[in-house]
Design an enzyme around this catalytic site. Structure first.
Site: not given
Ligand code: IVH
Length: 696
Positions: A116, A118, A120, A227, A316, A410, A413, A428, A434
């Site tokens: 999935e 991640k 933001d 999610y 990441k 510095c 001062c 300093c 200071c």
């Molecule tokens: S699962 C049991 N899935 O990442 C695991 N988290 O570092 C619970 N997040 O606080 C999280 N996309 O806000 C999961 N596809 C995704 C996600 C996701 C973003 C965030 C979430 C969580 C943080 C964890």
């Protein structure tokens, strides 16, 4: 019931169903059927019917998304299933190591993962009871968060009622965020209205969700993607995580279409690369991808480490980089007088924010990277990490004056700058003479992990020192509302709030007080060791450092011979506080000026001393914390334990005296049971503490 009202009831039911269906098509299926104008027309018609026939109004009606009253503050929601975080991987080899750990734990062949994006944004938990949305909360510290139900109700992507067949209790976990285009439009509106613009979609989403007035949240374009699940009652779970996501989609929840089931490390890497290449074209920001072992049974077996599941990982994306020009290299003076060079940069948008400054750490670092003012440099920033200058992209044009030279005085001062042999930092020598050091000392004193005085930030400290209202931390406690209210940007109300938070900081534990003093080299851990050893401020001030040094030496000699005889070492006094720290303490505490400030502070803040009586009961005992406690943050529990003269260790061994457990299962508990270590839960712990504090 008359005919008119019967007709109205039918029409209202029809409109409600239509509106929910259009919401679903728009937010969950991304396949709208009605135009915005048609949707608004139906909503207005429904509002009209409901105001003529108020008894027809239902809580889950689309007209009831926006509540009327702003809150004074958010309530707290204890999560029935903790909201965990994710382990991170930053490279292919880290992802490979994750995959290997799973294989080694007894998975034959390729492992199947649910892959999935991640997202933001911000994690929230949505609770549905019998299909109806009843409560929504932020993640908070994972154990409990803020009750933002009223705000989440205004988010049209979140159905107020699930489609047919939802379990009786159904908690959905997911992320609130803003689409980039909708974020741009919001900023455009803010600009036109002369209001502050948001830095990036994440900040805009966070700011919008934390509004006390839901009417403000209602006009912010928030989105939601599910999610995962929290508590579920009244239904069996599917066999895999991907099936959970499909189920959520069927119930009407928006689930990102950017998901897949992949096989093994190769499949995972392919998904990662494909998302990375497409991320700029997605409607929303993502900062990586998440892989979860797809089989829920395997997830169960794999279990958890600390606060994250072993079965999932966030891989990441690499930190974003951009080029910009160093316009100047300035000097910042820190709390202990350290002179830090800072690059002033031509503003550049990177990693979701506009960067204008970056620390260059010290003179050697500047030489190593060969950075000059006027150079075009590469700047890097990832997520919440502070920006850094990676190196020169294109030098110059360089004039001799563009080269950085550490000043000999510095800049604040004018005291001499010294650089000790073997130290990277120039300092300093002005001490509290200071102004810059005085300001930093105040900021450190008030900081969250020290005395935690909310609202006492840089802007206020600058003014307090410049206007000679506060010179040392002791002066903070003499401030009056009238004086503070005269500062720029403050009114009576904020002034009163600040006084309230200053007052709330009285009576903090001794260890925080010692840390807050800003004694060079004394961090949080050392401050705790000192508090445990001395119990009170008076005895710390009376310490005979040369006697302690002697005692430490003979202690070490005794331990060395014990070791030779193969015996177990005795506990060290002031463990971790070596000769350098002792010299620093002696020097700091001997200065008349410092002693005066400490006495004045002790008088006004009365730090909570380490209870002497407990020295015999819990002193020296070792606790291990595991799981999430229902009502207490981990840090809080740790602080309590330490204030009683005991300590917290991270792993269970035969030397552990107590395991304070939030959950009923987990590796640490198994070890504790196997070793016969005493296990207590939060209420047992509170009872224990109550007995000690009560003197029994
Ligand atoms: S699962 C049991 N899935 O990442 C695991 N988290 O570092 C619970 N997040 O606080 C999280 N996309 O806000 C999961 N596809 C995704 C996600 C996701 C973003 C965030 C979430 C969580 C943080 C964890």
């Amino acid at each position: 019931m008359n005919a008119a009202s019967d007709q109205a009831r039918k029409r209202a039911a029809f409109l409600r169903a239509e509106l929910e269906r259009h919401n679903y098509r728009y937010y969950a299926l991304d396949d709208p059927e009605a135009s915005d104008a048609e949707y608004d027309g139906m909503l207005r018609e429904l509002e009209k019917i409901e105001s003529s026939y108020p008894h027809l109004r239902t809580a889950d009606s689309p007209t009831q998304r926006v509540g009327e009253k702003p809150l004074r503050q958010f309530g707290t929601v204890v999560h029935s299933v903790p909201m965990l975080s994710l382990l991170n991987a930053f490279s292919e080899s880290e992802l490979a190591a994750f995959n290997r750990r799973i294989s080694d734990s007894g998975c034959a062949g390729n492992i199947e993962y649910s892959a999935e994006p991640k997202f933001d944004g911000l994690a929230v938990s949505l609770r549905y009871e019998n299909g109806e949305f009843v409560r929504g909360a932020t993640r908070g510290d994972g154990a409990s968060g803020e009750d933002v139900t009223g705000n989440l109700r205004t988010v049209r992507a979140i159905p107020l009622r699930l489609r047919n067949g939802a379990p009786s209790i159904f908690e959905i976990r997911g992320e609130v965020l803003m689409f980039r285009a909708e974020f741009e439009a919001l900023n455009e509106r803010q600009r036109v209205n002369g209001e502050k613009e948001f830095v990036n979609p994440r900040n805009a989403a966070a700011g919008s969700l934390r509004q006390l007035d839901p009417r403000v949240t209602a006009v912010r374009p928030l989105r939601f993607f599910a999610y995962g699940l929290g508590e579920v009652v009244g239904s069996e779970l599917p066999e895999s995580h991907s099936a959970v996501l499909d189920w959520l989609a069927e119930l009407g929840m928006p689930v990102s279409v950017e998901r897949a089931v992949v096989q093994g490390l190769d499949g995972a890497l392919r998904f990662y690369r494909s998302m990375d290449s497409r991320r700029a074209r997605l409607a929303f920001d993502i900062d990586g991808v998440v892989f979860k072992v797809n089989s829920l049974a395997r997830q169960q077996e794999l279990g958890f480490v600390a606060r994250a599941p072993r079965f999932a990982i966030a891989y990441k994306f690499a930190a974003e980089e951009a080029n910009t020009i160093i316009t100047a290299i300035d000097i910042q003076v820190g709390r202990t007088g350290t002179l830090t060079p800072v690059a002033r940069l031509e503003p550049v948008f990177v990693g979701g924010v506009t960067v204008t400054n970056a620390t260059l750490h010290n003179e050697d670092e500047i030489r190593r990277k060969d950075l000059w003012a006027g150079d075009t440099v590469i700047v890097r920033r990832a997520g919440d990490v502070i920006p850094e200058v990676v190196g020169v992209a294109k030098a110059g044009p360089r004039k001799p004056a563009d080269q950085f030279v550490m000043p000999s005085e510095c800049p604040i001062c004018k005291s001499a700058v010294i650089r000790l042999d073997g130290e990277a930092a120039a300092r300093c020598s002005g001490g509290l003479f200071c102004v810059a050091q005085r300001k930093q000392a105040l900021l450190h004193f008030a900081s969250r992990r020290a005395m935690d005085i909310e609202g006492l930030g840089e802007k206020i400290v600058d003014q307090l020192v410049d206007r000679k209202l506060a010179d040392s931390p002791a002066d903070i406690y003499q401030l009056r509302v009238k004086e503070i209210a005269l500062l720029d940007r403050l009114g009576d109300k904020s002034a009163q709030n600040l006084i309230d938070s200053i007052n709330a900081s009285r009576g903090r534990p001794l260890s925080r007080f010692i840390f807050a003093l800003g004694i060079p080299g004394i961090g949080e851990e050392a401050a705790k060791v000192l508090a445990r050893h001395f119990h009170s401020l008076d005895s710390l001030l009376l310490a005979d450092w040369s006697a302690i040094a002697e005692e430490k030496k003979s202690n070490q000699r005794a331990n060395a011979s014990r070791k030779r005889r193969g015996e177990i070492a005795a506990p060290q006094i002031l463990e971790g506080i070596g000769p350098e720290l002792m010299a620093s303490l002696e020097k700091f505490l001997a200065l008349a000026q410092n002693r005066e400030i400490i006495h004045a502070l002790a008088e006004s803040t009365k730090p909570e001393e380490v209870i002497a009586g407990t020295a015999t009961v819990l002193a020296g005992k070792t606790f291990v914390l595991t799981g999430t406690l229902p009502n207490m943050a981990r840090d809080q529990a740790k602080e309590m334990i330490e204030s009683l003269g005991a300590r917290v260790s991270s792993s269970v061994s035969s030397k552990t005296d107590f395991v304070l457990a939030g959950d009923l299962s987990g590796g640490k508990l198994e070890t504790a049971r196997a070793l016969g270590v005493r296990i207590i839960d939060e209420s047992g712990f509170m009872e224990l503490i109550g007995k000690i504090r009560g003197g029994t």
